[in-house]
Scaffold this active site. Structure first.
Site, short mmCIF file in Angstrom:
data_model
loop_
_atom_site.label_atom_id
_atom_site.label_comp_id
_atom_site.label_asym_id
_atom_site.label_seq_id
_atom_site.Cartn_x
_atom_site.Cartn_y
_atom_site.Cartn_z
CG ASN A 1 -3.88 -0.89 11.14
OD1 ASN A 1 -3.23 0.15 11.23
ND2 ASN A 1 -5.11 -1.00 11.62
N GLY B 1 -11.14 10.35 3.31
CA GLY B 1 -12.17 11.33 2.97
C GLY B 1 -12.71 11.29 1.55
CB THR C 1 -8.46 7.91 11.49
OG1 THR C 1 -7.92 7.02 12.46
CG2 THR C 1 -9.56 7.21 10.72
CE LYS D 1 -5.77 2.21 6.97
NZ LYS D 1 -7.12 1.61 7.06
CB ILE E 1 -3.71 9.18 5.79
CG1 ILE E 1 -5.03 9.90 5.52
CG2 ILE E 1 -2.55 9.91 5.12
CD1 ILE E 1 -5.11 11.33 6.03
CB CYS F 1 -5.10 0.93 14.80
SG CYS F 1 -6.67 1.17 15.65
CG ASN G 1 -13.30 4.90 14.28
OD1 ASN G 1 -12.91 3.94 14.94
ND2 ASN G 1 -12.62 5.34 13.22
N GLY H 1 -13.49 10.97 6.91
CA GLY H 1 -14.53 11.71 6.20
C GLY H 1 -13.93 12.84 5.38
CB SER I 1 -9.38 -1.99 6.89
OG SER I 1 -9.43 -2.79 8.04
#
Lengths: 256, 303
Positions: free
Chosen positions: B126, B243, B192, B164, B190, B129, B69, B216, B21
């Site tokens: 979610n 990642g 971020t 999530k 996970i 976030c 981000n 990443g 997502s």
């Protein structure tokens, strides 16, 4: 369709300190590309690609030119790719400039905002006026390209070391005092763009600006390259990669 | 050719590869590169009840082997998803995971209820976030509120429910156990990790939001560790993410305990990453005599 691939650099030169000019042989990209679009360029060892505007397109030879400034370690890495080696790009991306057939255009570049003006000015040839502004003569690039296409070429420098001692906005006012234009194209720092847009509005001339923002995917999926715009009277975040990089000046909200 | 099919909470995916997502929009952009039907499923852009403008730019900063981000859940709202995006996605022959987020329990429940009777295959709630001030991670960092919101959404939806999870917690297994007990059918992890970069020339954070979510390859080992810990703590299936960039990473994540995986940031380096990963999984299975890829889930042999 977007194209991603590794293409050979067939010509490379440093045209000013830290400014590089790559000609890349990529026929399918050249065939689809329009002036004002950009490429997402991979920098070996770096996670994100670097968006670089397309300077010029030669559809007959199947090439595009990327002219970029080394701004950090990523662009420095890209600048080290040798002539003959492959460069990994996704292109052409975003929306290009709108061309007014049979019209007269003024193409204004500030510093490293100058390269995308080459491609659009070329489409107007003698009906283009190219105004470029740089801090000083040592970084004044691409003036011969504008002259070669027959454009009226006006160079401005902040310190007067070449061309007119002054800003592109002064040159623009002078040009408009003597002749008309159907459209103004501009790329450069936001302050410069705002001043140009004000002059365009005062004179009732259509204006398109090319914007820059830190970018992620480059195709419109990740939404990181937001820019403030007005749509249907409401301020919203558009995205430079997919909605731009070229915007009608009336859409752009300056001052953020 | 081996069988890449996996099943998560009763939903069968043709392979375990799902774009994460926020990285893939609603598929329209990456469909310019390859057909969406090659994918196991798509976890769509986080959708809220009403349209959200997101955070001011810059919203992205590069990091060693990754990125931060701070998009802030910019999206067109639930109605636009249901009326404009979902009908298009429903024609793509891939599983659709509706990722939903809200500022309140009621809002999340209402959103989940709106997915009933639609082409959505699974709801991903979610609660993690890091880029929004209300809701988001506020729910996901406390087992009590995580359970409360999970129970409310569970009641509201007749779709399989995946929650999530945030890695920005002391013990992720506590949250996983809490949402399992509250009725979650699966967990995905996970989200971020909260991070920050500063431009030392200006002394300003690069992100206008000051902080943002790190993703990443830099976060991959943390994600593998957390998936493994959660695998050992709950009985519901896990969708692993964080990642992943190669087929080998997928195998590793599955061995740690994931039934399927989500992939996001890797797309920005290479838009064809998902295609290459699916090819790589087939090659791995062929080379190692694996008939059903699903069999490798949780097969890590810890010391």
């Amino acid at each position: 369709m977007y194209t991603q691939g590794r293409y050979p650099i067939i010509k490379k030169s440093a045209i000013a300190k830290g400014v590089f000019d790559f000609t890349i042989l990529c026929p399918e990209i050249a065939a689809a590309a329009q002036a004002g679009q950009f490429a997402q360029v991979a920098a070996d060892g770096f996670f994100l690609r670097r968006p670089i505007s397309i300077c010029d397109i030669d559809k007959n030879k199947g090439t595009i030119r990327l002219v970029f400034e080394v701004r950090g370690k990523g662009t420095d890495k890209i600048s080290q790719i040798s002539c003959g080696d492959l460069i990994d790009i996704i292109a052409p991306l975003g929306n290009g400039f709108k061309k007014i057939e049979g019209g007269k255009a003024i193409c204004i570049g500030g510093g490293i905002g100058t390269p995308p003006m080459v491609g659009i000015a070329k489409e107007y040839g003698e009906n283009a006026t190219a105004i470029s502004g740089f801090r000083n003569s040592s970084i004044a690039i691409l003036q011969d390209d504008f002259k070669a296409m027959g454009a009226k070429t006006i160079l401005c420098t902040d310190d007067g070391s070449a061309g007119i001692h002054g800003f592109v906005t002064d040159a623009l006012k002078n040009v408009l005092a003597n002749e008309n234009a159907d459209i103004i194209y501009a790329c450069g720092p936001m302050g410069m763009l705002k001043a140009i847009v004000d002059i365009a509005e005062e004179n009732g001339i259509e204006c398109q600006v090319s914007l820059e923002q830190r970018m992620g995917c480059g195709v419109g999926a990740c939404l990181v390259c937001a820019c403030r715009t007005v749509k249907d009277g409401k301020e919203i975040y558009s995205h430079v990669c997919k909605d731009g990089p070229v915007f009608d000046s009336k859409e752009v909200v300056f001052g953020e | 050719m081996s069988n890449l099919k996996v099943s998560v909470a009763g939903v069968e995916f043709k392979n375990p590869i799902i774009p994460a997502s926020g990285a893939f929009g609603y598929g329209r952009e990456y469909e310019q590169f390859y057909p969406l039907s090659i994918l196991g499923g798509i976890s769509v852009k986080g959708t809220t009840l009403h349209r959200r403008e997101g955070n001011p730019p810059p919203r992205v900063a590069e990091t060693p082997s990754g990125m931060l981000n701070s998009v802030g859940l910019q999206n067109g709202g639930a109605e636009k998803f249901l009326n404009y995006e979902l009908p298009n996605l429903a024609t793509k022959d891939t599983r659709i995971i509706a990722n939903i987020a809200g500022a309140t329990v009621e809002e999340c429940a209402q959103l989940a209820g709106m997915m009933n009777g639609t082409a959505v295959d699974m709801v991903e709630l979610n609660i993690s976030c890091p880029n929004v001030k209300h809701g988001g991670a506020a729910f996901g960092t406390n087992p009590v509120t995580a359970a409360e919101i999970t129970a409310a959404v569970r009641k509201a939806t007749d779709k399989p429910l995946m929650v999530k999870l945030s890695p920005n917690v002391t013990d992720i297994t506590e949250i996983a156990k809490a949402v399992e007990a509250a009725g979650a059918d699966a967990v995905s992890l996970i989200n971020t990790l909260l991070g920050m970069r500063i431009d030392i020339k200006t002394g300003r954070p690069i992100l206008k939001n000051n902080v943002g979510g790190l993703s990443g390859p830099a976060v991959f080992p943390i994600a593998v560790r957390m998936v493994w810990q959660v695998y050992n703590a709950v009985n519901i299936p896990i969708v692993g993410m964080g990642g992943i960039a190669t087929a080998e990473d997928v195998i590793e994540m599955m061995m740690a305990g994931a039934k399927a995986v989500q992939i996001g940031a890797a797309l920005f380096s290479d838009p064809f990453a998902l295609v290459k990963i699916i090819e790589g999984l087939n090659e791995y299975c062929d080379a190692n005599g694996i008939k059903n890829l699903a069999d490798i889930t949780g097969t890590v042999k810890p010391w």
